[in-house]
Design a protein around this motif. Structure first.
Motif, short mmCIF file in Angstrom:
data_model
loop_
_atom_site.label_atom_id
_atom_site.label_comp_id
_atom_site.label_asym_id
_atom_site.label_seq_id
_atom_site.Cartn_x
_atom_site.Cartn_y
_atom_site.Cartn_z
N LYS A 151 0.82 -1.21 0.00
CA LYS A 151 0.00 0.00 0.00
C LYS A 151 0.86 1.26 0.00
CE LYS A 151 -3.41 -2.59 2.61
NZ LYS A 151 -3.51 -3.08 4.00
N ARG A 209 -6.34 9.45 8.35
CA ARG A 209 -7.43 8.49 8.62
C ARG A 209 -8.75 9.20 8.93
NH1 ARG A 209 -3.32 5.97 12.08
NH2 ARG A 209 -2.42 4.20 10.95
N LYS A 239 -0.43 9.61 10.92
CA LYS A 239 -1.41 9.22 9.90
C LYS A 239 -2.86 9.34 10.35
CE LYS A 239 -2.21 5.34 6.79
NZ LYS A 239 -1.79 3.93 6.60
N THR A 259 -3.28 4.61 2.62
CA THR A 259 -4.57 3.92 2.76
C THR A 259 -4.89 3.81 4.25
OG1 THR A 259 -3.60 1.71 2.94
CG2 THR A 259 -4.14 2.46 0.72
N ALA A 260 -6.15 3.59 4.52
CA ALA A 260 -6.56 3.37 5.92
C ALA A 260 -7.74 2.42 5.92
CB ALA A 260 -6.95 4.69 6.57
N PHE A 261 -7.99 1.85 7.09
CA PHE A 261 -9.12 0.93 7.28
C PHE A 261 -9.11 -0.18 6.24
CE2 PHE A 261 -10.46 5.37 8.30
CZ PHE A 261 -10.21 5.28 9.66
N ASN A 262 -7.97 -0.88 6.20
CA ASN A 262 -7.78 -1.99 5.27
C ASN A 262 -8.07 -1.56 3.83
OD1 ASN A 262 -6.91 -4.52 4.65
ND2 ASN A 262 -8.73 -5.59 5.36
N ALA A 263 -7.51 -0.43 3.48
CA ALA A 263 -7.56 0.12 2.12
C ALA A 263 -8.96 0.55 1.66
CB ALA A 263 -6.93 -0.83 1.12
N1 ASP Z 1 -2.35 0.71 6.46
C1 ASP Z 1 -3.59 0.13 6.76
C2 ASP Z 1 -4.48 -0.03 5.57
O1 ASP Z 1 -4.87 0.62 4.76
C3 ASP Z 1 -4.38 0.72 7.85
C4 ASP Z 1 -3.96 1.89 8.63
O2 ASP Z 1 -2.79 2.24 8.67
O3 ASP Z 1 -4.85 2.48 9.25
O4 ASP Z 1 -5.00 -0.91 5.35
#
Ligand code: ASP
Ligand code: TMP
Length: 244
Positions: A16, A220, A216, A38-42
Motif C-alpha cells: 500500500k 485516517r 497518519k 490507505t486506511a481501514f484496510n484500504a
Molecule cells: N495501512 C492500513 C491499511 O490501509 C491501515 C492503517 O494504517 O490504518 O489498510
C-alpha cells in the motif's frame, strides 16, 4: 558490504505504501516509499504529498538509531530520496503493536478514554492477513497458525518492548509523545530482524505540549494539515531542510 553499484531489478512486491524490488544481490532488496496512503484496510485511499520522501528519511534515521542500541534491523543504506537498500526478509506474518497511551483500536475495543496513559506498555499481536482484516491474536494463536514458534513470539515481544523504551525516550527528547506503533519482523540468515518501516504511517505521535496528532491519524480521520504533520515530525528529528 559494498552496495554502491547495486542495480535495481524487477518489482517483486507492491504494497500500500511501498514497492519492493529485487537487486542483483540475492540477499538485498530495494524498498521504495510511495506517497500513497490507505486506511481501514484500504477502504480509504489517498495521497500525502512527499510522504514517501519523509518516511524514507525517518525510517532510515530510526533504524540507524536502533542499531546503535544493538537492535537488528533490515536497513542497509538509504540510496535516494525514496529508496533504501534492505536485507531480504522472509516476512513473519505477525504485526506487533506497542502502546503507551490509549488510542485507536484500544479505545474502540475496550472503551478506554483516548489519551489515558497506560500504567505499563501493552504489546499486542495481529495476524498480518488482509483478507481477515488483520485480527488481534495471542501468542498461542501465532503458534497454532504456524506463524512462529513460541520462542520466536517471545523474542518479538521482548524486542518490541526494548524498541519502545528506546524510541519513547528519543521522541520525548524531541517534544513528541510516542502513543503507539507497529513493528514487523522477518527472518534473514538465521536471525530475526526488524523490517518494514518506522514512520508517522506506523506510529502515533502527539505533540507533548498540545497533544496535537502528528501522524497518519490526520489522514485516517480527515483532520487536515496532513503533509504539515509529517514534515513537523521530520524537522523535529532531522532538523529543518536548510540545515539538514
Ligand atoms: N495501512 C492500513 C491499511 O490501509 C491501515 C492503517 O494504517 O490504518 O489498510
Ligand atoms: P490501531 O490502534 O489502529 O490498532 O493501531 C495501532 C498502531 O499501529 C498505530 O500506531 C498505527 C499502526 N498501524 C499500522 O502501522 N498499520 C495498520 O494497518 C494499523 C491498523 C495500525
Amino acid at each position: 558490504m559494498s552496495t554502491g553499484t547495486l542495480r535495481k531489478n524487477e518489482l517483486i512486491y507492491e504494497g500500500k505504501a511501498k514497492k519492493v524490488f529485487a537487486t542483483e544481490h540475492p540477499d538485498l532488496i530495494i524498498q521504495e516509499f510511495k506517497d500513497d496512503a490507505t486506511a481501514f484496510n484500504a477502504q480509504k485511499k489517498g495521497q500525502i504529498r512527499n510522504k514517501g520522501v519523509i518516511n524514507n528519511e525517518l525510517s532510515a534515521h530510526l533504524f540507524e538509531y536502533l542499531e546503535t542500541f544493538g537492535v537488528r534491523t533490515h536497513f542497509v543504506e538509504k540510496i535516494s530520496e525514496r529508496e533504501m537498500i534492505c536485507k531480504k526478509l522472509d516476512i513473519i506474518r505477525i504485526e506487533v503493536v506497542m502502546r503507551n497511551v490509549a488510542a485507536g483500536s484500544l479505545v474502540k475495543r475496550f472503551g478506554m478514554r483516548e489519551g489515558t496513559e497506560l500504567p505499563i506498555p501493552v504489546a499486542e499481536l495481529y495476524y498480518k492477513n488482509d483478507a481477515l482484516g488483520d485480527p488481534l491474536m495471542n501468542d498461542e494463536h501465532a503458534v497454532v497458525l504456524n506463524l512462529a514458534t513460541l520462542e520466536e513470539v517471545t523474542l518479538l515481544k521482548q524486542t518490541a518492548w526494548k524498541i519502545n523504551a528506546i524510541l519513547r525516550e528519543y521522541f520525548l527528547s524531541k517534544g513528541l509523545k510516542l502513543v503507539d506503533f507497529k513493528l514487523e519482523f522477518g527472518r534473514h540468515d538465521g536471525l530475526i530482524l526488524v523490517g518494514d518501516e518506522i514512520s508517522p504511517d506506523t506510529c502515533r505521535l502527539w505533540d507533548l505540549e498540545t497533544n496535537k496528532k502528528l501522524d497518519k491519524d490526520r489522514f485516517r480521520f480527515d483532520l487536515g494539515d496532513v503533509e504539515e504533520a509529517y514534515l513537523e515530525v521530520r524537522n523535529r528529528l532531522l532538523g529543518s531542510p536548510a540545515n539538514a
